[in-house]
Scaffold this motif. Structure first.
Motif, PDB file in Angstrom:
ATOM      1  N   SER A   2      49.519  73.326  20.733  1.00 50.61           N
ATOM      2  CA  SER A   2      48.714  72.304  19.663  1.00 50.61           C
ATOM      3  C   SER A   2      49.384  71.175  19.794  1.00 50.61           C
ATOM      4  CB  SER A   2      49.390  72.634  18.297  1.00 50.61           C
ATOM      5  OG  SER A   2      50.613  72.568  17.763  1.00 50.61           O
ATOM      6  N   GLU A   3      49.434  69.926  19.539  1.00 52.05           N
ATOM      7  CA  GLU A   3      49.327  68.781  19.657  1.00 52.05           C
ATOM      8  C   GLU A   3      51.038  68.496  18.745  1.00 52.05           C
ATOM      9  OE1 GLU A   3      49.027  64.603  18.023  1.00 52.05           O
ATOM     10  OE2 GLU A   3      47.476  65.465  17.948  1.00 52.05           O
ATOM     11  N   TYR A   4      51.295  69.291  17.652  1.00 51.28           N
ATOM     12  CA  TYR A   4      52.369  69.400  17.462  1.00 51.28           C
ATOM     13  C   TYR A   4      54.110  69.684  18.052  1.00 51.28           C
ATOM     14  CZ  TYR A   4      56.746  69.351  14.861  1.00 51.28           C
ATOM     15  OH  TYR A   4      57.921  69.458  14.070  1.00 51.28           O
ATOM     16  N   GLN A   5      53.069  70.979  18.447  1.00 52.16           N
ATOM     17  CA  GLN A   5      54.629  71.803  19.533  1.00 52.16           C
ATOM     18  C   GLN A   5      54.029  71.491  20.683  1.00 52.16           C
ATOM     19  OE1 GLN A   5      52.561  75.496  19.610  1.00 52.16           O
ATOM     20  NE2 GLN A   5      54.266  76.643  20.878  1.00 52.16           N
ATOM     21  N   ASN A   6      53.037  71.387  21.565  1.00 55.61           N
ATOM     22  CA  ASN A   6      53.613  70.240  22.806  1.00 55.61           C
ATOM     23  C   ASN A   6      54.842  68.759  22.550  1.00 55.61           C
ATOM     24  OD1 ASN A   6      51.811  71.510  24.254  1.00 55.61           O
ATOM     25  ND2 ASN A   6      49.981  70.541  23.579  1.00 55.61           N
ATOM     26  N   LYS A   7      54.649  68.574  21.713  1.00 60.17           N
ATOM     27  CA  LYS A   7      55.561  67.041  21.570  1.00 60.17           C
ATOM     28  C   LYS A   7      57.114  67.318  20.895  1.00 60.17           C
ATOM     29  CE  LYS A   7      51.969  63.608  19.547  1.00 60.17           C
ATOM     30  NZ  LYS A   7      51.462  63.351  18.669  1.00 60.17           N
ATOM     31  N   ALA A   8      56.697  68.839  20.195  1.00 62.66           N
ATOM     32  CA  ALA A   8      58.355  69.465  19.901  1.00 62.66           C
ATOM     33  C   ALA A   8      58.869  70.152  20.704  1.00 62.66           C
ATOM     34  CB  ALA A   8      58.357  69.834  18.142  1.00 62.66           C
ATOM     35  N   VAL A   9      58.252  70.228  22.040  1.00 66.59           N
ATOM     36  CA  VAL A   9      59.073  70.849  23.093  1.00 66.59           C
ATOM     37  C   VAL A   9      59.187  69.870  23.662  1.00 66.59           C
ATOM     38  CG1 VAL A   9      57.697  72.832  25.285  1.00 66.59           C
ATOM     39  CG2 VAL A   9      57.336  73.106  23.193  1.00 66.59           C
ATOM     40  N   LYS A  10      58.535  69.134  23.878  1.00 65.56           N
ATOM     41  CA  LYS A  10      58.840  67.454  25.130  1.00 65.56           C
ATOM     42  C   LYS A  10      60.275  67.125  24.408  1.00 65.56           C
ATOM     43  CE  LYS A  10      57.624  63.342  26.873  1.00 65.56           C
ATOM     44  NZ  LYS A  10      56.307  62.389  26.699  1.00 65.56           N
ATOM     45  N   LEU A  11      60.218  67.160  23.145  1.00 63.41           N
ATOM     46  CA  LEU A  11      61.886  66.350  22.807  1.00 63.41           C
ATOM     47  C   LEU A  11      62.471  67.467  22.517  1.00 63.41           C
ATOM     48  CD1 LEU A  11      60.121  63.950  19.865  1.00 63.41           C
ATOM     49  CD2 LEU A  11      61.742  63.417  21.343  1.00 63.41           C
ATOM     50  N   LEU A  12      62.788  68.654  22.345  1.00 62.85           N
ATOM     51  CA  LEU A  12      63.593  69.762  22.513  1.00 62.85           C
ATOM     52  C   LEU A  12      63.870  69.212  23.544  1.00 62.85           C
ATOM     53  CD1 LEU A  12      62.513  72.623  20.479  1.00 62.85           C
ATOM     54  CD2 LEU A  12      64.772  71.613  20.454  1.00 62.85           C
ATOM     55  N   ALA A  13      62.821  69.403  24.862  1.00 66.67           N
ATOM     56  CA  ALA A  13      63.532  69.917  26.396  1.00 66.67           C
ATOM     57  C   ALA A  13      64.303  68.500  26.719  1.00 66.67           C
ATOM     58  CB  ALA A  13      62.974  69.786  27.096  1.00 66.67           C
ATOM     59  N   SER A  14      64.378  67.317  25.968  1.00 67.88           N
ATOM     60  CA  SER A  14      64.713  65.908  26.010  1.00 67.88           C
ATOM     61  C   SER A  14      66.249  66.159  25.052  1.00 67.88           C
ATOM     62  CB  SER A  14      64.388  64.783  25.577  1.00 67.88           C
ATOM     63  OG  SER A  14      63.024  64.638  26.331  1.00 67.88           O
ATOM     64  N   SER A  15      66.516  67.483  24.355  1.00 70.73           N
ATOM     65  CA  SER A  15      67.934  67.176  23.684  1.00 70.73           C
ATOM     66  C   SER A  15      68.298  67.997  23.790  1.00 70.73           C
ATOM     67  CB  SER A  15      67.415  66.955  22.469  1.00 70.73           C
ATOM     68  OG  SER A  15      66.702  68.339  21.521  1.00 70.73           O
ATOM     69  N   VAL A  16      68.093  69.102  24.109  1.00 73.12           N
ATOM     70  CA  VAL A  16      68.781  70.300  24.434  1.00 73.12           C
ATOM     71  C   VAL A  16      68.836  71.102  26.087  1.00 73.12           C
ATOM     72  CG1 VAL A  16      68.691  71.633  22.185  1.00 73.12           C
ATOM     73  CG2 VAL A  16      66.999  72.548  23.951  1.00 73.12           C
ATOM     74  N   GLY A  17      67.535  70.408  26.311  1.00 74.77           N
ATOM     75  CA  GLY A  17      67.679  70.490  27.839  1.00 74.77           C
ATOM     76  C   GLY A  17      66.505  71.592  28.879  1.00 74.77           C
ATOM     77  N   ASP A  18      65.866  71.742  29.760  1.00 78.21           N
ATOM     78  CA  ASP A  18      64.845  72.784  30.148  1.00 78.21           C
ATOM     79  C   ASP A  18      65.950  73.994  29.763  1.00 78.21           C
ATOM     80  OD1 ASP A  18      63.101  71.365  30.370  1.00 78.21           O
ATOM     81  OD2 ASP A  18      63.738  71.024  32.140  1.00 78.21           O
ATOM     82  N   GLU A  19      66.768  74.749  30.753  1.00 78.30           N
ATOM     83  CA  GLU A  19      67.075  75.231  30.562  1.00 78.30           C
ATOM     84  C   GLU A  19      67.516  76.644  29.115  1.00 78.30           C
ATOM     85  OE1 GLU A  19      71.664  77.911  31.760  1.00 78.30           O
ATOM     86  OE2 GLU A  19      70.755  76.653  33.329  1.00 78.30           O
TER      87      GLU A  19
END
Length: 110
Positions: A2-19
Motif C-alpha cells: 500500500s501507499e502507506y506501507q511504502n512510505k513507512a518502509v522508506k522512512l524505516l530504512a532511513s532511520s534503522v538502515g536497510d540491514e
C-alpha cells in the motif's frame, strides 16, 4: 504494498538502515515492543501478560500474513474503543518520523 506501507518502509530504512529493515528478528522485536507499549497505553496490566503469552504459544504457529491481518483487525477495534482514527494515527507517525529525521520534531517525546 500500500501507499502507506511504502512510505513507512522508506522512512524505516532511513532511520534503522536497510540491514535492520530486512532483518525479521529486528522487525519482530521492534513490533513486540510497540505492541506492549500499546497494551500499556490502553490500560493493560503487566500481570496479565504471561497468561497471554502462554495462550499464544499453546496454539499452532499461524502464517505471518494471517497474523498480520489479525493484528490489523484487532487494532481497528482498539481504535474504535479509544475513538481514534487508526489510519490518521499512522499518517501522524509518518509525519513525526519525517520531522525527526529532519531534526525538527514538533511532537512531545514519549
Amino acid at each position: 504494498m500500500s501507499e502507506y506501507q511504502n512510505k513507512a518502509v522508506k522512512l524505516l530504512a532511513s532511520s534503522v538502515g536497510d540491514e535492520s529493515l530486512l532483518d525479521l528478528n529486528d522487525r519482530r522485536d521492534a513490533f513486540l515492543y510497540r505492541a506492549l507499549e500499546l497494551y500499556f497505553a490502553a490500560g493493560g496490566i503487566e500481570d496479565a501478560i504471561q497468561p497471554i503469552i502462554e495462550k499464544v504459544y499453546s496454539k499452532n504457529k499461524p502464517r505471518v500474513d494471517i497474523a498480520v491481518g489479525d493484528v490489523l483487525y484487532k487494532l481497528a477495534g482498539i481504535g474504535h474503543a479509544a475513538d481514534i482514527d487508526i489510519i490518521q494515527a499512522a499518517y501522524n507517525k509518518l509525519d513525526d518520523a519525517r520531522q525527526k529525521l529532519a531534526g525538527e520534531s514538533h511532537y512531545l517525546p514519549g
